[in-house]
Design an enzyme around this catalytic site. Structure first.
Site, PDB file in Angstrom:
ATOM      1  CG  ASP A   1      -1.908  -1.270   1.444  1.00 11.52           C
ATOM      2  OD1 ASP A   1      -2.201  -1.635   0.336  1.00 11.52           O
ATOM      3  OD2 ASP A   1      -1.974  -1.730   2.475  1.00 11.52           O
TER       4      ASP A   1
ATOM      5  CE  LYS B   1       3.310  -2.526  -4.554  1.00 11.95           C
ATOM      6  NZ  LYS B   1       2.896  -2.149  -2.848  1.00 11.95           N
TER       7      LYS B   1
ATOM      8  N   GLY C   1      -4.051  -4.485  -4.338  1.00 13.21           N
ATOM      9  CA  GLY C   1      -5.175  -3.386  -4.905  1.00 13.21           C
ATOM     10  C   GLY C   1      -4.197  -2.339  -5.168  1.00 13.21           C
ATOM     11  CG  HIS C   2      -1.182  -2.271  -7.436  1.00 12.40           C
ATOM     12  ND1 HIS C   2      -0.149  -2.670  -8.213  1.00 12.40           N
ATOM     13  CD2 HIS C   2      -1.095  -2.615  -6.246  1.00 12.40           C
ATOM     14  CE1 HIS C   2       0.511  -3.454  -7.503  1.00 12.40           C
ATOM     15  NE2 HIS C   2       0.225  -3.286  -6.232  1.00 12.40           N
TER      16      HIS C   2
ATOM     17  CD  GLN D   1       0.987  -8.875  -2.376  1.00 11.90           C
ATOM     18  OE1 GLN D   1       1.594  -9.388  -2.994  1.00 11.90           O
ATOM     19  NE2 GLN D   1      -0.312  -8.455  -2.579  1.00 11.90           N
TER      20      GLN D   1
HETATM   21  P1  IMP Z   1      -2.582 -12.639   1.930  1.00  8.39           P
HETATM   22  O1  IMP Z   1      -1.502 -12.308   0.859  1.00  8.39           O
HETATM   23  O2  IMP Z   1      -4.028 -12.501   1.442  1.00  8.39           O
HETATM   24  O3  IMP Z   1      -2.226 -14.180   2.429  1.00  8.39           O
HETATM   25  O4  IMP Z   1      -2.185 -12.046   3.253  1.00  8.39           O
HETATM   26  C1  IMP Z   1      -1.189 -11.891   4.218  1.00  8.39           C
HETATM   27  C2  IMP Z   1      -0.885 -10.718   4.518  1.00  8.39           C
HETATM   28  O5  IMP Z   1      -0.338  -9.686   3.563  1.00  8.39           O
HETATM   29  C3  IMP Z   1      -1.895 -10.021   5.471  1.00  8.39           C
HETATM   30  O6  IMP Z   1      -1.348  -9.289   6.285  1.00  8.39           O
HETATM   31  C4  IMP Z   1      -2.475  -9.078   4.551  1.00  8.39           C
HETATM   32  O7  IMP Z   1      -3.189  -7.946   5.102  1.00  8.39           O
HETATM   33  C5  IMP Z   1      -1.232  -8.572   3.621  1.00  8.39           C
HETATM   34  N1  IMP Z   1      -1.485  -8.354   2.444  1.00  8.39           N
HETATM   35  C6  IMP Z   1      -1.705  -8.901   1.223  1.00  8.39           C
HETATM   36  N2  IMP Z   1      -1.739  -8.161   0.323  1.00  8.39           N
HETATM   37  C7  IMP Z   1      -1.779  -7.099   0.464  1.00  8.39           C
HETATM   38  C8  IMP Z   1      -1.596  -5.449  -0.239  1.00  8.39           C
HETATM   39  O8  IMP Z   1      -1.860  -5.831  -1.375  1.00  8.39           O
HETATM   40  N3  IMP Z   1      -1.291  -4.624   0.578  1.00  8.39           N
HETATM   41  C9  IMP Z   1      -1.140  -4.522   2.032  1.00  8.39           C
HETATM   42  N4  IMP Z   1      -1.161  -5.713   2.624  1.00  8.39           N
HETATM   43  C10 IMP Z   1      -1.365  -6.836   1.921  1.00  8.39           C
END
Ligand code: IMP
Length: 425
Positions: A13, A16, A40-41, A223
């Site tokens: 977040d 990017k 989520g971009h 991420q």
């Molecule tokens: P997962 O990727 O859904 O398995 O989530 C694992 C961890 O990564 C959690 O803490 C999510 O909130 C975090 N996470 C996954 N994708 C994003 C992103 O695009 N932005 C921020 N946090 C993310």
């Protein structure tokens, strides 16, 4: 133009999407290399706001080719929805969006297992995942049990699903969750295969041929470094490598092809989900950052935890990724903060740490050592040149760069395309 890798240097977040949008102008091909629809971009162009989950942000430039690389876990149904949503808003993707035939698939049982595990874990043991099936899909990839996007096209879907569904239903039953409907899955995936057929391609060859032809690539990380499965705050991480090594493994492009690395950092820090966040603010300043910065997850809508800029984390990310330039985003969110802090080191049990410790238990007990800065208390969102920023804002950004040993390349002072401007790149 150089081939550029763009990575998140915090917990995701970082903004990017809008930096990719600006750098896309220099690139011919924009490539996602890891993650899935957990990302989520967000990009704002005029009054339009786009949130992309799987499709690279470069798609909003009509002349760019976009690639979903082999390193992703792709939910075909989510991808189709995204393609349809873009088409409905006049963004044409045919002929310029390519999905790797080697990309792993996320199917219904991955999402159900993700949700069932999270919901069943006691509060302290939850990861706080996005419940998009990311962890279970990458686990199946490593266990060599998963289906890949190319499998959609080989006519063996029914047979391939049969054994897998039986096993997953046993796992779901153990977690007290309802079974997956195998017939529905087959129906959905068969329809998805027909829709996605024109998009599925050998992107490894496509990308290497583009390189040979002198076209320039932009790698769009999702991420961030602190969510990396190897370098992040394990186990509170995602299941892929958002860091630089992931770009090669997730695209099939050789390391020597990457000419420069741009790290994206927010001017403060946020995190969604569980896990340590050493500079977290639990007071009204944190709430103001959340409100002013609209810090709510682009994928799940969850409120993000907010804190001061953490130079220990940024330095660590710069080291791992070999960051050449920072893109600093959301500086304007600090416009009305009287006194701003930067965490410059950690302290734990009387010892000072200048880098991120591996032990999650140690990191949870670390307290930041802060430097304080006077706020600039004036609006920066109309500024388009670094020199025009208030003196205190320039000093703050300069200190952030000095503490991390990385120069400023791009600065962003607002959500609009025009609010993200180049300094050095
Ligand atoms: P997962 O990727 O859904 O398995 O989530 C694992 C961890 O990564 C959690 O803490 C999510 O909130 C975090 N996470 C996954 N994708 C994003 C992103 O695009 N932005 C921020 N946090 C993310």
């Amino acid at each position: 133009m150089p081939n550029t890798l763009l990575i998140g240097a915090q917990w995701g977040d970082e903004g990017k999407g809008k930096v990719v949008d600006v750098l896309s102008q220099d690139a011919d091909v924009v490539v996602r290399y890891q993650g899935g629809s957990n990302a989520g971009h967000t990009i704002e162009i005029g009054r339009d706001r786009y949130v992309l989950h799987l499709v690279p942000s470069g798609i909003l430039h009509p002349d760019k080719t976009c690639v979903i690389g082999n390193g992703l876990v792709v939910d075909p149904l989510a991808l189709i929805q995204e393609i349809k949503d873009l088409a409905a808003r006049g963004v044409r993707v045919d002929g310029r969006l390519h999905v790797s035939d080697r990309a792993q698939m996320v199917v219904a049982y991955h999402k159900m297992l993700d949700a069932a595990r999270e919901n069943r874990s006691p509060a302290g043991a939850r990861i706080g995942t996005t419940q998009r099936g990311i962890g279970p899909a990458y686990a199946d990839k490593a266990a060599r049990l998963n289906l890949r996007m190319g499998d959609l096209l080989d006519g063996e879907l029914e047979h391939s699903l049969a054994d897998r569904v039986a096993e997953k239903n046993r796992a779901l039953a153990e977690l007290g969750a309802a079974p997956v409907d195998a017939r529905q899955m087959l129906q959905d995936l068969s329809a998805a295969a027909e829709f996605l057929r024109p998009f599925i391609a050998d992107t490894v060859t496509l990308l290497n041929e583009a390189l040979k032809a002198g076209r320039s690539l932009l790698f769009e990380g999702a991420q961030g470094t602190m969510l990396d499965i190897d370098f992040g705050t394990y186990p509170y991480v995602t299941s892929s490598n958002p860091t630089c090594g992931g770009a090669c493994a997730g695209s099939g492009v050789p390391a020597r092809a990457i000419d420069r690395v741009v790290g994206v950092v927010k001017a403060y820090t946020t995190r969604v989900g569980e896990g340590p966040l050493p500079t977290e603010l639990h007071d009204s300043v944190g709430e103001r950052l959340r409100e002013r910065g609209r810090e709510f997850g682009a994928t799940t809508g969850r409120p993000r935890r907010c804190g001061w800029f953490d130079a220990v984390v940024a330095r660590y990310a710069a080291m791992i990724n070999g960051v050449d330039f920072w893109a600093v985003t959301k500086l304007d969110v600090l416009d009305e903060v009287e006194t701003i802090r930067i965490g410059v080191a950690y302290e734990c049990d009387g010892r000072r740490y200048d880098t991120v410790p591996a032990s999650i238990h140690l990191l949870e007990r670390c307290r930041p050592v802060y430097e304080e800065f006077p706020g600039w208390m004036s609006a920066t969102s109309n500024v388009t040149r670094f020199e025009d920023l208030p003196k205190q804002a320039r000093a703050y950004v300069q200190r952030l760069c000095d503490l991390t040993g990385v120069p400023l390349g791009i600065l962003s002072v607002g959500p609009q395309r025009a609010s993200t401007f180049r300094i050095k790149i």
